[in-house]
Write a protein that holds these residues in place. Structure first.
Motif, PDB file in Angstrom:
ATOM      1  N   ALA A   1       0.847 -23.412  34.035  1.00 19.18           N
ATOM      2  CA  ALA A   1      -0.586 -23.701  34.120  1.00 19.18           C
ATOM      3  C   ALA A   1      -1.275 -22.798  35.132  1.00 19.18           C
ATOM      4  N   ARG A   2      -0.528 -22.341  36.138  1.00 16.48           N
ATOM      5  CA  ARG A   2      -1.055 -21.385  37.123  1.00 16.48           C
ATOM      6  C   ARG A   2       0.047 -20.386  37.452  1.00 16.48           C
ATOM      7  N   ARG A   3      -0.336 -19.279  38.053  1.00 10.53           N
ATOM      8  CA  ARG A   3       0.640 -18.236  38.346  1.00 10.53           C
ATOM      9  C   ARG A   3       1.633 -18.699  39.408  1.00 10.53           C
TER      10      ARG A   3
ATOM     11  N   VAL B   1       8.906 -17.545  29.222  1.00  8.23           N
ATOM     12  CA  VAL B   1       8.076 -18.294  30.163  1.00  8.23           C
ATOM     13  C   VAL B   1       6.891 -17.420  30.538  1.00  8.23           C
ATOM     14  N   SER B   2       5.719 -17.782  30.033  1.00  7.30           N
ATOM     15  CA  SER B   2       4.492 -17.049  30.332  1.00  7.30           C
ATOM     16  C   SER B   2       3.920 -17.553  31.653  1.00  7.30           C
ATOM     17  N   ASP B   3       3.738 -16.631  32.591  1.00  8.38           N
ATOM     18  CA  ASP B   3       3.230 -17.010  33.910  1.00  8.38           C
ATOM     19  C   ASP B   3       1.703 -17.041  33.885  1.00  8.38           C
ATOM     20  N   ALA B   4       1.176 -18.100  33.253  1.00 13.21           N
ATOM     21  CA  ALA B   4      -0.271 -18.296  33.127  1.00 13.21           C
ATOM     22  C   ALA B   4      -0.947 -17.126  32.432  1.00 13.21           C
ATOM     23  N   GLY B   5      -0.268 -16.527  31.472  1.00 12.30           N
ATOM     24  CA  GLY B   5      -0.853 -15.416  30.727  1.00 12.30           C
ATOM     25  C   GLY B   5      -1.928 -15.887  29.768  1.00 12.30           C
ATOM     26  N   ASP B   6      -2.812 -14.969  29.357  1.00 15.07           N
ATOM     27  CA  ASP B   6      -3.915 -15.353  28.464  1.00 15.07           C
ATOM     28  C   ASP B   6      -4.111 -14.359  27.315  1.00 15.07           C
ATOM     29  N   ASP B   7      -3.055 -13.577  26.998  1.00 16.64           N
ATOM     30  CA  ASP B   7      -3.171 -12.686  25.847  1.00 16.64           C
ATOM     31  C   ASP B   7      -2.490 -13.337  24.637  1.00 16.64           C
ATOM     32  N   ASP B   8      -2.185 -12.563  23.613  1.00 18.83           N
ATOM     33  CA  ASP B   8      -1.630 -13.143  22.384  1.00 18.83           C
ATOM     34  C   ASP B   8      -0.107 -13.083  22.346  1.00 18.83           C
ATOM     35  N   THR B   9       0.532 -13.179  23.513  1.00 20.21           N
ATOM     36  CA  THR B   9       1.993 -13.121  23.586  1.00 20.21           C
ATOM     37  C   THR B   9       2.658 -14.158  22.684  1.00 20.21           C
ATOM     38  N   GLU B  10       2.183 -15.401  22.722  1.00 16.38           N
ATOM     39  CA  GLU B  10       2.839 -16.450  21.945  1.00 16.38           C
ATOM     40  C   GLU B  10       2.783 -16.131  20.450  1.00 16.38           C
ATOM     41  N   ALA B  11       1.648 -15.691  19.959  1.00 13.87           N
ATOM     42  CA  ALA B  11       1.523 -15.377  18.533  1.00 13.87           C
ATOM     43  C   ALA B  11       2.453 -14.224  18.142  1.00 13.87           C
ATOM     44  N   VAL B  12       2.540 -13.221  18.999  1.00 11.63           N
ATOM     45  CA  VAL B  12       3.427 -12.084  18.739  1.00 11.63           C
ATOM     46  C   VAL B  12       4.875 -12.549  18.645  1.00 11.63           C
ATOM     47  N   LEU B  13       5.297 -13.397  19.591  1.00 11.40           N
ATOM     48  CA  LEU B  13       6.688 -13.844  19.621  1.00 11.40           C
ATOM     49  C   LEU B  13       7.011 -14.774  18.457  1.00 11.40           C
ATOM     50  N   ARG B  14       6.076 -15.615  18.090  1.00 11.46           N
ATOM     51  CA  ARG B  14       6.345 -16.515  16.965  1.00 11.46           C
ATOM     52  C   ARG B  14       6.456 -15.721  15.664  1.00 11.46           C
TER      53      ARG B  14
ATOM     54  N   GLN C   1      10.039 -18.046  40.011  1.00 13.17           N
ATOM     55  CA  GLN C   1       9.908 -19.446  39.629  1.00 13.17           C
ATOM     56  C   GLN C   1       9.854 -19.590  38.111  1.00 13.17           C
ATOM     57  N   SER C   2       9.310 -18.607  37.426  1.00  9.20           N
ATOM     58  CA  SER C   2       9.317 -18.637  35.965  1.00  9.20           C
ATOM     59  C   SER C   2      10.746 -18.595  35.440  1.00  9.20           C
ATOM     60  N   ARG C   3      11.609 -17.830  36.081  1.00  6.16           N
ATOM     61  CA  ARG C   3      13.023 -17.818  35.692  1.00  6.16           C
ATOM     62  C   ARG C   3      13.648 -19.196  35.898  1.00  6.16           C
ATOM     63  N   ASN C   4      13.351 -19.820  37.036  1.00  2.88           N
ATOM     64  CA  ASN C   4      13.892 -21.157  37.292  1.00  2.88           C
ATOM     65  C   ASN C   4      13.448 -22.162  36.230  1.00  2.88           C
ATOM     66  N   ILE C   5      12.190 -22.068  35.835  1.00  2.15           N
ATOM     67  CA  ILE C   5      11.666 -22.959  34.793  1.00  2.15           C
ATOM     68  C   ILE C   5      12.386 -22.702  33.472  1.00  2.15           C
ATOM     69  N   GLY C   6      12.616 -21.436  33.164  1.00  5.94           N
ATOM     70  CA  GLY C   6      13.342 -21.102  31.943  1.00  5.94           C
ATOM     71  C   GLY C   6      14.767 -21.628  31.960  1.00  5.94           C
ATOM     72  N   VAL C   7      15.433 -21.515  33.100  1.00  5.69           N
ATOM     73  CA  VAL C   7      16.810 -22.015  33.221  1.00  5.69           C
ATOM     74  C   VAL C   7      16.860 -23.514  32.979  1.00  5.69           C
ATOM     75  N   GLN C   8      15.896 -24.247  33.526  1.00  6.67           N
ATOM     76  CA  GLN C   8      15.864 -25.700  33.336  1.00  6.67           C
ATOM     77  C   GLN C   8      15.770 -26.064  31.859  1.00  6.67           C
ATOM     78  N   ALA C   9      15.116 -25.213  31.073  1.00  2.22           N
ATOM     79  CA  ALA C   9      14.923 -25.502  29.644  1.00  2.22           C
ATOM     80  C   ALA C   9      16.100 -25.065  28.782  1.00  2.22           C
ATOM     81  N   CYS C  10      17.053 -24.319  29.341  1.00  2.00           N
ATOM     82  CA  CYS C  10      18.175 -23.797  28.557  1.00  2.00           C
ATOM     83  C   CYS C  10      19.168 -24.900  28.208  1.00  2.00           C
TER      84      CYS C  10
END
Length: 307
Positions: free
Chosen positions: A64-66, A34-47, A71-80
């Protein structure tokens, strides 16, 4: 099976190093970043890492915003999709078998949450070097300080230990995370106590928290971690640590003290924590540096005397 949740923000540089250890975990078949509104190349690295591990399903979510790590953990849990959830920070390796070991302990002990030991790596160390140096701990100390509500990470102890809180790299049940979600109030500053809050919520509701010597997470040296709460100015860390501990004690101290049989009043416990924080942030670093310099000088003199 186990879902792994990793909150992150602009840490492509650390995830490139540590993420392969997540995908290699036995019994983990799903990882939610769960990226907390990050803007680097994290997604490309992980993929790129995920392509080498097709048996593990990866989800990459972006706020979409920090919102903060909690709360990022909570969002991740919901997706598990699994009943068991392991959390890891984005600047730590997981030792092989970490998830499987924690799950076995959780089930055998009837625990609410289980962690391994956390090892802070030194510059130039391999993970094997760091584990060898750490052993079962680095110093003789009480592993948990009740009045301060502080887990002493480097304390020596053997086997498994039950205590009110442990480090952040815990395995727990998704049902408990939905019942006692992470508190999003820890979104500013250094987020001190954000992981402890969930564990304490479990503890005051009768659940057991355990830490085991049978597995380890390994934190990268600070020189490799460019951003985050550990890199903030000393005075800011001090202020936010006291601020969040005051909030944390306000929520839990009465029930926590009652369960432990602790007689120290809340105001005195907070005063003790404030004094400890001043020592930890302002006094301990130069004292430690002086002690290390004296030890190095003694070693040089001893070496010279044997020539």
């Amino acid at each position: 099976m186990i879902s792994l949740v990793v909150p992150t923000r602009n840490r492509a540089h650390t995830l490139r190093i540590v993420a392969p250890s997540y995908f290699a975990q036995a019994d983990v078949d799903e990882i939610v970043f769960v990226s907390d509104a990050g803007d680097d190349d994290t997604e490309a690295v992980l993929r790129a890492v995920a392509r080498a591990h097709p048996a593990v399903r990866m989800q990459f979510l972006r706020n979409a915003r920090r919102l903060g790590a909690s709360q990022s953990r909570n969002i991740g849990v919901q997706a598990c999709s699994n009943d068991f959830v392991l959390f890891c920070d984005d600047d730590e390796f997981l030792e092989a078998g970490y998830a499987r070991t924690c799950l076995a302990k959780l089930l055998a002990l009837g625990a609410g949450a289980v962690s391994g030991r956390r090892v802070y790596m030194e510059v130039g160390e391999t993970t094997a070097d760091a584990l060898r140096r750490f052993g079962t701990g680095l110093r003789n100390a009480v592993p948990f300080r009740p009045v301060l509500c502080e887990y002493v990470n480097g304390a020596r102890f053997l086997g498994d230990r039950q205590q009110p809180i442990t480090n952040a790299i815990i395995l727990t049940r998704r049902s408990l995370l939905l019942q006692y979600p992470f508190d999003a109030a820890y979104a500013r500053g250094n987020g001190y106590r954000e992981e402890s809050d969930y564990q304490m919520n479990l503890f005051v509701h009768g659940h057991a928290i355990w830490v085991t010597n049978d597995c380890h997470s390994l934190h990268l040296p600070l020189s490799q971690v460019r951003t985050g709460g550990q890199r903030t100015q000393t005075w800011r860390r001090l202020v936010w640590s006291v601020h969040y501990t005051r909030y944390f004690y306000g929520k839990y101290y009465a029930a926590y003290a009652a369960r432990l049989g602790l007689r120290t009043p809340r105001w005195l416990a907070l005063a003790a924590f404030t004094g400890f924080s001043v020592y930890r942030e302002l006094l301990r670093p130069p004292l430690h540096a002086l002690a290390m310099a004296l030890l190095r000088r003694r070693a040089r003199l001893a070496a010279a005397a044997t020539r």
